[in-house]
Design a protein around this motif. Structure first.
Motif, PDB file in Angstrom:
ATOM      1  N   ASN A 329       0.865  -1.186   0.000  1.00  0.00           N
ATOM      2  CA  ASN A 329       0.000   0.000   0.000  1.00  0.00           C
ATOM      3  C   ASN A 329       0.895   1.228   0.000  1.00  0.00           C
ATOM      4  O   ASN A 329       1.556   1.516   1.002  1.00  0.00           O
ATOM      5  CB  ASN A 329      -0.906  -0.010   1.232  1.00  0.00           C
ATOM      6  CG  ASN A 329      -1.808   1.213   1.284  1.00  0.00           C
ATOM      7  OD1 ASN A 329      -2.228   1.710   0.252  1.00  0.00           O
ATOM      8  ND2 ASN A 329      -2.092   1.667   2.492  1.00  0.00           N
ATOM      9  N   ALA A 330       0.975   1.978  -1.091  1.00  0.00           N
ATOM     10  CA  ALA A 330       1.852   3.132  -1.224  1.00  0.00           C
ATOM     11  C   ALA A 330       1.233   4.360  -0.556  1.00  0.00           C
ATOM     12  O   ALA A 330       0.101   4.732  -0.865  1.00  0.00           O
ATOM     13  CB  ALA A 330       2.130   3.418  -2.698  1.00  0.00           C
ATOM     14  N   VAL A 331       1.995   4.968   0.365  1.00  0.00           N
ATOM     15  CA  VAL A 331       1.567   6.210   1.034  1.00  0.00           C
ATOM     16  C   VAL A 331       2.460   7.341   0.524  1.00  0.00           C
ATOM     17  O   VAL A 331       3.651   7.395   0.830  1.00  0.00           O
ATOM     18  CB  VAL A 331       1.658   6.079   2.559  1.00  0.00           C
ATOM     19  CG1 VAL A 331       1.224   7.370   3.229  1.00  0.00           C
ATOM     20  CG2 VAL A 331       0.846   4.897   3.061  1.00  0.00           C
ATOM     21  N   VAL A 332       1.896   8.247  -0.257  1.00  0.00           N
ATOM     22  CA  VAL A 332       2.691   9.299  -0.898  1.00  0.00           C
ATOM     23  C   VAL A 332       2.950  10.443   0.076  1.00  0.00           C
ATOM     24  O   VAL A 332       2.031  10.917   0.746  1.00  0.00           O
ATOM     25  CB  VAL A 332       1.967   9.838  -2.145  1.00  0.00           C
ATOM     26  CG1 VAL A 332       2.832  10.907  -2.850  1.00  0.00           C
ATOM     27  CG2 VAL A 332       1.676   8.691  -3.129  1.00  0.00           C
ATOM     28  N   THR A 333       4.213  10.867   0.138  1.00  0.00           N
ATOM     29  CA  THR A 333       4.607  12.013   0.957  1.00  0.00           C
ATOM     30  C   THR A 333       5.520  12.917   0.142  1.00  0.00           C
ATOM     31  O   THR A 333       5.981  12.539  -0.931  1.00  0.00           O
ATOM     32  CB  THR A 333       5.300  11.551   2.238  1.00  0.00           C
ATOM     33  OG1 THR A 333       5.537  12.690   3.084  1.00  0.00           O
ATOM     34  CG2 THR A 333       6.647  10.900   1.944  1.00  0.00           C
ATOM     35  N   ALA A 334       5.787  14.110   0.666  1.00  0.00           N
ATOM     36  CA  ALA A 334       6.622  15.080  -0.058  1.00  0.00           C
ATOM     37  C   ALA A 334       8.091  14.708   0.035  1.00  0.00           C
ATOM     38  O   ALA A 334       8.544  14.120   1.030  1.00  0.00           O
ATOM     39  CB  ALA A 334       6.409  16.486   0.491  1.00  0.00           C
ATOM     40  N   THR A 335       8.858  15.065  -1.001  1.00  0.00           N
ATOM     41  CA  THR A 335      10.309  14.865  -0.977  1.00  0.00           C
ATOM     42  C   THR A 335      10.934  15.843  -0.019  1.00  0.00           C
ATOM     43  O   THR A 335      10.634  17.041  -0.071  1.00  0.00           O
ATOM     44  CB  THR A 335      10.903  15.069  -2.382  1.00  0.00           C
ATOM     45  OG1 THR A 335      10.316  14.143  -3.285  1.00  0.00           O
ATOM     46  CG2 THR A 335      12.414  14.887  -2.389  1.00  0.00           C
ATOM     47  N   PRO A 336      11.811  15.392   0.928  1.00  0.00           N
ATOM     48  CA  PRO A 336      12.435  16.325   1.857  1.00  0.00           C
ATOM     49  C   PRO A 336      13.308  17.340   1.146  1.00  0.00           C
ATOM     50  O   PRO A 336      13.968  17.017   0.165  1.00  0.00           O
ATOM     51  CB  PRO A 336      13.278  15.405   2.766  1.00  0.00           C
ATOM     52  CG  PRO A 336      13.520  14.185   1.932  1.00  0.00           C
ATOM     53  CD  PRO A 336      12.288  14.011   1.083  1.00  0.00           C
ATOM     54  N   GLU A 337      13.316  18.584   1.656  1.00  0.00           N
ATOM     55  CA  GLU A 337      14.125  19.626   1.058  1.00  0.00           C
ATOM     56  C   GLU A 337      15.593  19.414   1.422  1.00  0.00           C
ATOM     57  O   GLU A 337      15.923  18.872   2.451  1.00  0.00           O
ATOM     58  CB  GLU A 337      13.678  21.005   1.546  1.00  0.00           C
ATOM     59  CG  GLU A 337      12.255  21.344   1.084  1.00  0.00           C
ATOM     60  CD  GLU A 337      11.860  22.741   1.528  1.00  0.00           C
ATOM     61  OE1 GLU A 337      12.660  23.396   2.209  1.00  0.00           O
ATOM     62  OE2 GLU A 337      10.740  23.168   1.189  1.00  0.00           O
TER      63      GLU A 337
END
Length: 338
Positions: A329-337
């Protein structure tokens, strides 16, 4: 009764299959992110300490007991200002005695000066009187100089950043009582690992963070690199000039990122996603592995020059144990800066 038991067992079996199938469909939750376009930054990380560029010790020339402190840590002082007084009672008494002798010698000289004009005394007597006066003046000035040594004065305008010693304490000669910061802005001295020092050059941009100001990033630039490293710590000291006004204070710990290179419009993924030039992707709900070509490598983000698109779903944590082909189950999050 047997029919009822069979029906119950059948229902339990069906529920087990349904629940197990539902778990199978859902799979393990995995944190993923899309590659993003941005500036790829390669930096060398180092920790350092904020310090004054110029720091002067102020100490007595001879051992004496500290009698008075006129300033303290944090005081702004001017050149020539008296900072502390040491015990000088004996010298002050000697000065009074010598001044009395000086006054006597001066009067004797003045009398002889009048008499020699009238040719009442010989020139030898006049010369002797003048020599006695000069000797008395010199003796007085010498003791006054010793007394002045027992007054600590500021050598320049500046800020008292440290004070040692308490009233009544005997301070040994050449032991600093005050440390004066003056004449130049603050800087950061950082230790760079010997493996990275070849990448560091004077003039490079530096991004600075401090735990005291967690929401702020300060700017700096490389001022100088010490030519001799520490063979035990295996590091080289780097001086970083602070650019612009900052609230950083002397003694604060600073985290520095020395910018080695920058590349605009790069495809970036979390550095934690790459393992031996390979990444894990989630496609159609299943785990797959793909070879990529990394470019500029940063502590948080790494450029990928080939192998990915912005539509891919990249597993963030390369250390997570996932079986290739397994359902997740893929949980999408933002790429860290970076």
């Amino acid at each position: 009764m047997k029919k009822i038991i069979v029906i119950i067992l059948l229902i339990i079996s069906l529920l087990t299959v349904f629940i197990g199938g539902k778990w199978l469909v859902k799979g393990e939750s995995v944190m993923v992110t899309h590659p993003v376009r941005g500036t790829a930054v390669q930096a060398v990380y180092a920790t350092g300490t904020v310090e004054p560029t110029v720091m002067m010790p102020i100490s007595p020339r001879s051992s004496a007991r500290l009698m008075e402190l006129k300033v303290d840590e944090g005081s702004t002082v001017s050149k020539g200002q008296v900072l502390a007084q040491f015990e000088d009672n004996d010298l002050q008494q000697s000065i009074k005695q010598l001044q009395a002798r000086e006054d006597f010698a001066r009067k004797a000289f003045e009398r002889n000066a009048v008499l020699i004009k009238n040719k009442v005394v010989a020139k030898q007597a006049y010369d002797q009187a003048k020599a006695d006066l000069d000797a008395a003046i010199a003796a007085t000035e010498a003791v006054k100089a010793q007394a002045d040594y027992l007054k600590l004065t500021s050598p320049d305008d500046g800020l008292i950043i440290k004070r040692d010693g308490e009233i009544g304490q005997t301070i040994a000669a050449n032991t600093p009582v005050f440390w004066l910061s003056c004449c130049a802005p603050l800087r950061i001295s950082a230790e760079v690992d010997e493996e990275d020092i070849a990448k560091v050059e004077a003039g490079q941009k530096v991004l600075i963070r401090s735990d005291a100001f967690p929401e702020q990033v300060f700017n700096g630039k490389i001022q100088a690199i010490t030519p001799k490293g520490d063979p035990i710590a295996r590091s080289y000291r780097v001086r970083i000039e602070l650019v612009g006004d900052t609230p950083l204070k002397i003694g604060m710990t600073a985290e520095t990122n020395i910018i080695i290179s920058e590349k605009a419009d790069a495809l970036l993924i979390p550095s934690s996603a790459i393992n031996k030039d390979k990444v894990l992707l989630i496609a159609n709900g299943r785990v797959m592995e793909k070879q990529v070509t990394p470019g500029v490598k940063g502590t948080k983000q790494t450029e990928v020059t080939d192998g990915l698109t912005v539509d891919d779903l990249v597993v963030i944590n390369k250390e997570q144990k996932l079986k290739i082909g397994s359902k997740v189950n893929a949980v999408v999050t933002a790429t860290p800066e970076s």
